[in-house]
Scaffold this motif. Sequence first.
Motif, PDB file in Angstrom:
ATOM      1  N   TRP A 238       0.825  -1.197   0.000  1.00  0.00           N
ATOM      2  CA  TRP A 238       0.000   0.000   0.000  1.00  0.00           C
ATOM      3  C   TRP A 238       0.859   1.246   0.000  1.00  0.00           C
ATOM      4  N   ASP A 239       1.918   1.228   0.818  1.00  0.00           N
ATOM      5  CA  ASP A 239       2.772   2.405   0.899  1.00  0.00           C
ATOM      6  C   ASP A 239       3.463   2.663  -0.424  1.00  0.00           C
ATOM      7  N   VAL A 240       3.963   1.586  -1.003  1.00  0.00           N
ATOM      8  CA  VAL A 240       4.675   1.751  -2.268  1.00  0.00           C
ATOM      9  C   VAL A 240       3.742   2.307  -3.330  1.00  0.00           C
ATOM     10  N   GLU A 241       2.557   1.749  -3.400  1.00  0.00           N
ATOM     11  CA  GLU A 241       1.621   2.219  -4.418  1.00  0.00           C
ATOM     12  C   GLU A 241       1.135   3.623  -4.131  1.00  0.00           C
ATOM     13  N   PHE A 242       1.020   3.978  -2.869  1.00  0.00           N
ATOM     14  CA  PHE A 242       0.641   5.343  -2.527  1.00  0.00           C
ATOM     15  C   PHE A 242       1.695   6.316  -3.029  1.00  0.00           C
ATOM     16  N   THR A 245       1.298   6.692  -6.686  1.00  0.00           N
ATOM     17  CA  THR A 245       0.173   7.569  -7.080  1.00  0.00           C
ATOM     18  C   THR A 245       0.577   9.012  -6.996  1.00  0.00           C
ATOM     19  N   ILE A 246       1.221   9.348  -5.878  1.00  0.00           N
ATOM     20  CA  ILE A 246       1.631  10.738  -5.749  1.00  0.00           C
ATOM     21  C   ILE A 246       2.603  11.102  -6.869  1.00  0.00           C
ATOM     22  N   THR A 248       2.743   9.962  -9.882  1.00  0.00           N
ATOM     23  CA  THR A 248       2.104  10.174 -11.174  1.00  0.00           C
ATOM     24  C   THR A 248       1.328  11.473 -11.198  1.00  0.00           C
ATOM     25  N   VAL A 249       0.765  11.829 -10.056  1.00  0.00           N
ATOM     26  CA  VAL A 249      -0.099  13.000 -10.065  1.00  0.00           C
ATOM     27  C   VAL A 249       0.696  14.303 -10.105  1.00  0.00           C
ATOM     28  N   VAL A 250       1.809  14.285  -9.438  1.00  0.00           N
ATOM     29  CA  VAL A 250       2.607  15.506  -9.337  1.00  0.00           C
ATOM     30  C   VAL A 250       3.422  15.677 -10.612  1.00  0.00           C
ATOM     31  N   ASN A 251       3.634  16.905 -10.956  1.00  0.00           N
ATOM     32  CA  ASN A 251       4.373  17.195 -12.179  1.00  0.00           C
ATOM     33  C   ASN A 251       5.860  17.230 -11.885  1.00  0.00           C
ATOM     34  N   THR A 252       6.551  16.187 -12.259  1.00  0.00           N
ATOM     35  CA  THR A 252       7.968  16.161 -11.919  1.00  0.00           C
ATOM     36  C   THR A 252       8.848  16.284 -13.149  1.00  0.00           C
ATOM     37  N   LEU A 253       8.258  16.647 -14.272  1.00  0.00           N
ATOM     38  CA  LEU A 253       9.093  16.725 -15.461  1.00  0.00           C
ATOM     39  C   LEU A 253      10.100  17.854 -15.296  1.00  0.00           C
ATOM     40  N   PRO A 254      11.344  17.586 -15.637  1.00  0.00           N
ATOM     41  CA  PRO A 254      12.377  18.598 -15.387  1.00  0.00           C
ATOM     42  C   PRO A 254      12.215  19.802 -16.298  1.00  0.00           C
ATOM     43  N   GLU A 263      17.251  14.343 -11.733  1.00  0.00           N
ATOM     44  CA  GLU A 263      16.449  13.116 -11.874  1.00  0.00           C
ATOM     45  C   GLU A 263      17.328  11.921 -12.153  1.00  0.00           C
TER      46      GLU A 263
END
Lengths: 355, 633
Positions: A238-242, A245-246, A248-254, A263
């Motif tokens: 659950w922790d790993v998948e949580f 999820t975060i 994927t949702v957050v915009n981390t593109l450099p 990165e």
Amino acid sequence: MYRRALVTWCQGRSPVVFAQDVCLYYPKSNETANLRVSRTIVPGVCRTLTAGTPLFSKDPDELPSQDATQRRDTKEAERQEEGKPERPGKEKLLEILGQMKVEVVSKKPKVPQEEGRSRPHPAEMESTISMFQEATAGVSQQREKLSPKLVAAASAAAASLPDSARAESELLQQLRRHEAVTQAQKATDGSHIGLSSLRSVRRKMQLGGKRLNIFTQVDAKAKEEVAAVPAPLTLSLWDVEFANTIGTVVNTLPRNGFEEMIEWTKEGKLWKYPIDNEAGLEEEAQVPFQEHIFLEKHLDEGFPKQGPVRHFMELVVSGLARNPYLTVAQKAEHIAWYREYFQSKEDLLREAGAC
Amino acid sequence: MEMTSCCSVFYFRNELAVLQALSSTVQRDPTASHYRFQDDPYLTPRTASEFKLFSLSQESGRNAAKYIINTYPNFFLKDYAEPHIPCLMPESLQPKVTEVCEAGLRELIHLRKVRSAVDMYDRLLQAGTVVSLELTNNLLDLICFYGDQDPVQGDQAEPEKTAEGEVVQDPAPRRKEGRFRKSDSLHRTWRKDNNAERIFHLMPERNERSYGALIRGMVKYGAHSKAFDLYTDMQNNRMAADVHAFNALIAAAPEVRQKYSEKWDLIAEMLKQMNKLGVRPTLLTFNTVLKSLLRCGPLSRALVLQVLGEMKALGIEPSLATYYHILVAFYRQALSPSTLSRTMLTTDLLHSMMDEISGKVFDALDPDDVYFFNYAMNICCSLKDLGLAYRVHSLLNVGDNWKLLGNPSREGFYYGSLFNLVCMMENIGVVLQWYRDLVPSLFYPNSHTMRDLLQALDADNRLDLIPEIWKDVKQLGLATVSGDLAEEVLALMARDEHSPEIQESFANCALAVKAVYGHGEQSQATLDFTASALCNMATILLAAGRTDQAWEILQLFKANNRVPSEKLLDEFLNSAKSGSNSEQAVTLVQMSSSFSLPATARLAQRVEQEFDLSEEQKKALQDVEATSDSDKD
């Protein structure tokens, strides 16, 4: 298009145009440029903000600007001086009150400029209240308590509004509340009246004042105990998948090359700065150098003590000692291979006389 | 002389410090596209759809490469990198352990193969081996998380193998996807005959983790009342649920009660039990409480702030998701279509909130964090508060908060609403500043936004900038989307009189707009000419003195079955008069009669009076008049 509508609307009448002090937050800098932008504002919510004019001038005999309004030019940005300095006369305050109500600019073009109190337009209640809020900052500060006439004025004003009971209590509350504000403003220079005072005038919502009172406060000792217990070392699915999820949702593109390199460093694709050329060789660092160089001990068993084989093996060992690319285990493996090889060829060697 | 040795210890906080320091010196370049496209100028996206296409294709390329490496690991075994880079090596997605044993089960769980793991477990039980509690718990976690079905693996979606064994596959591109997608989780429900429940009942002993796994799975897949039953079970067995199970139960609470007050009572009950058992709540607990509170109707407003107070009293820092839920509780009526409620709300709450959080750096701690900025900007737009919008925007520039804006489409919405508000409320200088800053590096405006921009230009009397804006419109691909923008542009240009240079530039622009209509290249969508567009075009060209081109436009009316307005014909007459061209005048009258315009007679009269006509022309005019008279009768 509010601005366009107001511009066209204002061209016909002699309305009251207000100046707004706007703090412009430019995108790249953190400083606020205080520009006076003379803009007409959305009809229906009119803020009679003024800035720069001494609202709280110490001169008690300054006339209110009722006459001044009529003389005003409608096209340019105007500043409506509604705040009146301390006039002991209560009538003046009522007039001020009335005039403030007069200044509610509604969508209907009639803007009464008569003396004294006139009935406010049935503007939206919220706009009146907000205007009143802001405007009472300009009300004289010499009031110690609410005068009955002010109360009467408030109730008369409220009577004209749709929800009179609520409006009345609101207005009175505001008046009471702003006593403190106006008292505080007494000593300050009037020219500082700007957005800051109006923010204090604005109903400040208490974020997090009251509590649910469900959870008991953890005292310091219990906190230590909790901290002493190590966090669970294994992360469950659950922790790993949580975390995924975060991610994927957050915009981390450099956004630039350096962030891309960050990165890559996190992924392990790039060397870490400052460059340490022994990175990744942690286990090798534990191995003392003697074990790399003094490899004769591997020749003690399995090889003859003399003869060409031994000679050969000593050459092998000296070569290996100079080899920086192999680990100790690999070197030992080399030597072991030779050991096996020579042992398997032992009869051939004995025949050749080399053993 | 004394030598003092000074050894300066020069160390870095962590290995990323150098790069972070360097990247903090670099600002965004508003004239460049996003960094990921900067390889090739040809591939710089110019419209929103291009942007999406290019970023998806980049991602899909990466996925395809990963897929190839994983499918043919034998070609990628040589390891050149020193030190070793594990993420570039092929991953083994097939289980290696074949016999029935615990290690095999562990591997299958690790590889997230739900069905095979369940199979293996059953076989183990049949073989009589006792599976350890922890392993069973892991298995339960796996089944409950995936709802008893295998996860859809994005980069391995059902490849169709051709005869040569090549894999023809179109990996579904998804930005930054993990290896496994749970895209169908919303559609799955908790089935009655579930492997998880079955295994749960088979377990000789269960601990809190087992219960927890099942409760979380049930809540995730919609079996809310079952989750509560299980919780009662736990209580009867005197076991304490952990914080995650409680979070799940709080999330499920609004589903199992009908009335708002009951819902809240249940949530409060859960919290009290947490307290009694000594389970410390976390940020996620409170965020879940807030989310469930939003389903409790009018209670939400009063209680939401109290929950925030509770968080602060316990020393838990709120995240952006917390603030987002609070905003929804207060402003969701403002953003609903009914305007009555809109006027009752002020921006006080948002102002107080911004007072509190301005200048803070937020981490992404909750998936709902990304909704905050969009919602706050939406509120500012609805309530027309520009200063507040600037405050919200400045929060975005603090630290790494920009990451919390979410994926590019969300960014687009955010900047779109910000720009709309700016267009409405600011003067044109500031609007243009923002325009150059945001477009197109941060977002691609849609036609609505461009229309707002045109109105802002109009309000501030900067219509001379229209040709430039039209160029942008064309580049953004908005010109042919709907005819409105082109019509608006033409109408604005044709409306007033301007100075000669501006008229000249307008004329050029009008010709550019004309190119959008009519028959373009085959691949482009084209618009049909409308009467107003043609009228405006002609007016503009006449005003600039380009009579020939204006006459060409006049021919287009007939060609496209459109009727010119009388005003236009008057203008043409005026221009013919100034050119003393009676031929044109007569042609005009004939044209107007061919359209059966009621003004034909008047035009004919005007021509007779104002022009010197030859005999044929007079005769032609009389014919026209005759026909028009007969029409009238």
